[in-house]
Design a protein around this motif. Sequence first.
Motif, mmCIF file in Angstrom:
data_model
loop_
_atom_site.group_PDB
_atom_site.id
_atom_site.type_symbol
_atom_site.label_atom_id
_atom_site.label_comp_id
_atom_site.label_asym_id
_atom_site.label_seq_id
_atom_site.Cartn_x
_atom_site.Cartn_y
_atom_site.Cartn_z
ATOM 1 N N VAL A 161 2.343 6.024 -7.281
ATOM 2 C CA VAL A 161 1.231 6.571 -8.063
ATOM 3 C C VAL A 161 0.900 8.011 -7.673
ATOM 4 C CG1 VAL A 161 -1.188 6.199 -8.710
ATOM 5 C CG2 VAL A 161 0.304 4.253 -8.367
ATOM 6 N N GLY A 162 1.133 8.362 -6.406
ATOM 7 C CA GLY A 162 0.892 9.737 -5.974
ATOM 8 C C GLY A 162 -0.536 10.023 -5.552
ATOM 9 N N SER A 163 -1.322 8.971 -5.323
ATOM 10 C CA SER A 163 -2.680 9.175 -4.803
ATOM 11 C C SER A 163 -3.186 7.887 -4.183
ATOM 12 C CB SER A 163 -3.646 9.628 -5.910
ATOM 13 O OG SER A 163 -3.990 8.553 -6.763
ATOM 14 N N ILE A 164 -4.130 8.047 -3.266
ATOM 15 C CA ILE A 164 -4.723 6.875 -2.624
ATOM 16 C C ILE A 164 -5.654 6.168 -3.604
ATOM 17 C CG2 ILE A 164 -6.238 6.096 -0.746
ATOM 18 C CD1 ILE A 164 -4.900 8.296 0.980
ATOM 19 N N SER A 165 -6.414 6.936 -4.368
ATOM 20 C CA SER A 165 -7.325 6.311 -5.337
ATOM 21 C C SER A 165 -6.542 5.571 -6.417
ATOM 22 C CB SER A 165 -8.274 7.335 -5.951
ATOM 23 O OG SER A 165 -7.553 8.360 -6.591
ATOM 24 N N ALA A 180 -3.556 4.248 -6.008
ATOM 25 C CA ALA A 180 -3.007 3.059 -5.354
ATOM 26 C C ALA A 180 -4.082 1.985 -5.246
ATOM 27 C CB ALA A 180 -2.465 3.421 -3.975
ATOM 28 N N ALA A 181 -5.307 2.398 -4.929
ATOM 29 C CA ALA A 181 -6.424 1.455 -4.822
ATOM 30 C C ALA A 181 -6.657 0.756 -6.163
ATOM 31 C CB ALA A 181 -7.687 2.179 -4.365
ATOM 32 N N ARG A 182 -6.645 1.526 -7.245
ATOM 33 C CA ARG A 182 -6.822 0.931 -8.585
ATOM 34 C C ARG A 182 -5.670 -0.027 -8.903
ATOM 35 N NH1 ARG A 182 -8.656 6.051 -9.620
ATOM 36 N NH2 ARG A 182 -6.653 6.762 -10.406
ATOM 37 N N LYS A 183 -4.458 0.406 -8.635
ATOM 38 C CA LYS A 183 -3.275 -0.408 -8.946
ATOM 39 C C LYS A 183 -3.303 -1.737 -8.200
ATOM 40 C CE LYS A 183 1.718 -0.461 -8.828
ATOM 41 N NZ LYS A 183 2.938 0.274 -8.922
ATOM 42 N N LEU A 184 -3.746 -1.706 -6.945
ATOM 43 C CA LEU A 184 -3.732 -2.908 -6.110
ATOM 44 C C LEU A 184 -5.060 -3.669 -6.120
ATOM 45 C CD1 LEU A 184 -1.838 -1.392 -3.044
ATOM 46 C CD2 LEU A 184 -0.886 -2.843 -4.856
ATOM 47 N N SER A 185 -6.033 -3.175 -6.883
ATOM 48 C CA SER A 185 -7.376 -3.770 -6.920
ATOM 49 C C SER A 185 -7.977 -3.873 -5.520
ATOM 50 C CB SER A 185 -7.353 -5.148 -7.584
ATOM 51 O OG SER A 185 -6.876 -5.056 -8.901
ATOM 52 N N MET A 186 -7.846 -2.789 -4.764
ATOM 53 C CA MET A 186 -8.417 -2.686 -3.425
ATOM 54 C C MET A 186 -9.332 -1.472 -3.407
ATOM 55 S SD MET A 186 -5.049 -3.212 -1.056
ATOM 56 C CE MET A 186 -4.120 -4.716 -1.024
ATOM 57 N N SER A 187 -10.195 -1.412 -2.412
ATOM 58 C CA SER A 187 -11.068 -0.247 -2.323
ATOM 59 C C SER A 187 -10.308 0.931 -1.716
ATOM 60 C CB SER A 187 -12.307 -0.561 -1.481
ATOM 61 O OG SER A 187 -11.976 -0.616 -0.105
ATOM 62 N N TYR A 188 -10.724 2.128 -2.104
ATOM 63 C CA TYR A 188 -10.154 3.352 -1.549
ATOM 64 C C TYR A 188 -10.304 3.333 -0.034
ATOM 65 C CZ TYR A 188 -9.573 8.341 -0.595
ATOM 66 O OH TYR A 188 -9.147 9.543 -0.097
ATOM 67 N N ILE A 232 0.836 -1.208 0.000
ATOM 68 C CA ILE A 232 0.000 0.000 0.000
ATOM 69 C C ILE A 232 0.868 1.253 0.000
ATOM 70 C CG2 ILE A 232 -1.561 1.358 1.464
ATOM 71 C CD1 ILE A 232 -2.967 -1.341 2.152
ATOM 72 N N LEU A 233 1.822 1.333 0.921
ATOM 73 C CA LEU A 233 2.685 2.524 0.969
ATOM 74 C C LEU A 233 3.483 2.676 -0.321
ATOM 75 C CD1 LEU A 233 4.070 2.571 4.634
ATOM 76 C CD2 LEU A 233 2.182 3.907 3.664
ATOM 77 N N LYS A 234 3.981 1.565 -0.844
ATOM 78 C CA LYS A 234 4.765 1.592 -2.084
ATOM 79 C C LYS A 234 3.913 2.110 -3.248
ATOM 80 C CE LYS A 234 8.673 0.202 -4.070
ATOM 81 N NZ LYS A 234 9.886 0.967 -3.814
ATOM 82 N N ALA A 235 2.663 1.646 -3.330
ATOM 83 C CA ALA A 235 1.773 2.079 -4.410
ATOM 84 C C ALA A 235 1.434 3.559 -4.284
ATOM 85 C CB ALA A 235 0.499 1.237 -4.426
ATOM 86 N N VAL A 236 1.157 4.029 -3.073
ATOM 87 C CA VAL A 236 0.881 5.463 -2.871
ATOM 88 C C VAL A 236 2.094 6.274 -3.305
ATOM 89 C CG1 VAL A 236 0.494 7.268 -1.135
ATOM 90 C CG2 VAL A 236 -0.833 5.151 -1.042
ATOM 91 N N ASP A 237 3.282 5.801 -2.934
ATOM 92 C CA ASP A 237 4.522 6.487 -3.286
ATOM 93 C C ASP A 237 4.713 6.538 -4.798
ATOM 94 O OD1 ASP A 237 6.967 7.789 -2.517
ATOM 95 O OD2 ASP A 237 8.048 5.936 -2.971
#
Length: 124
Positions: free
Chosen positions: A36-40, A42-50, A29-34
């Motif tokens: 992609v630059g957004s929580i939404s 990161a959610a899309r990238k990881l197939s998780m909900s915001y 999660i932290l890696k994806a936010v870092d």
Amino acid sequence: MIDMSVSVRFRVWVEVGGRHVIGPGGYEILKAVDEVGSISGAARKLSMSYRFIWNYIDRMEKTLGIKLVDAWKGGRGRGGAKLTPEGQALLQYYEEILKEMNEIANKWTQQLTERLKNMGEEGQ
């Protein structure tokens, strides 16, 4: 002959005061936010909900008492998030732990492979 491919495996997580802070999921999660630059994003990238990602980060921050992610709203396409210096440091610490643990696991994999091979030869 039995397949003697040996693997030493492990799973690493960090607890503070007996409470889970970061493990493989939190790291992703932290890696994806870092990245992609957004929580939404990161959610899309990881197939998780915001909501799941937001709650996970919130729980990490509350457990540590440290802000890990700075997020800002801005309407469609203008919002974003970035790791705080503390969030960056936590990510780096976790990566360092994994690197060392992988080195140890690889060492033991090689040693056990050799030892089991020798045991097998002795038994014949």
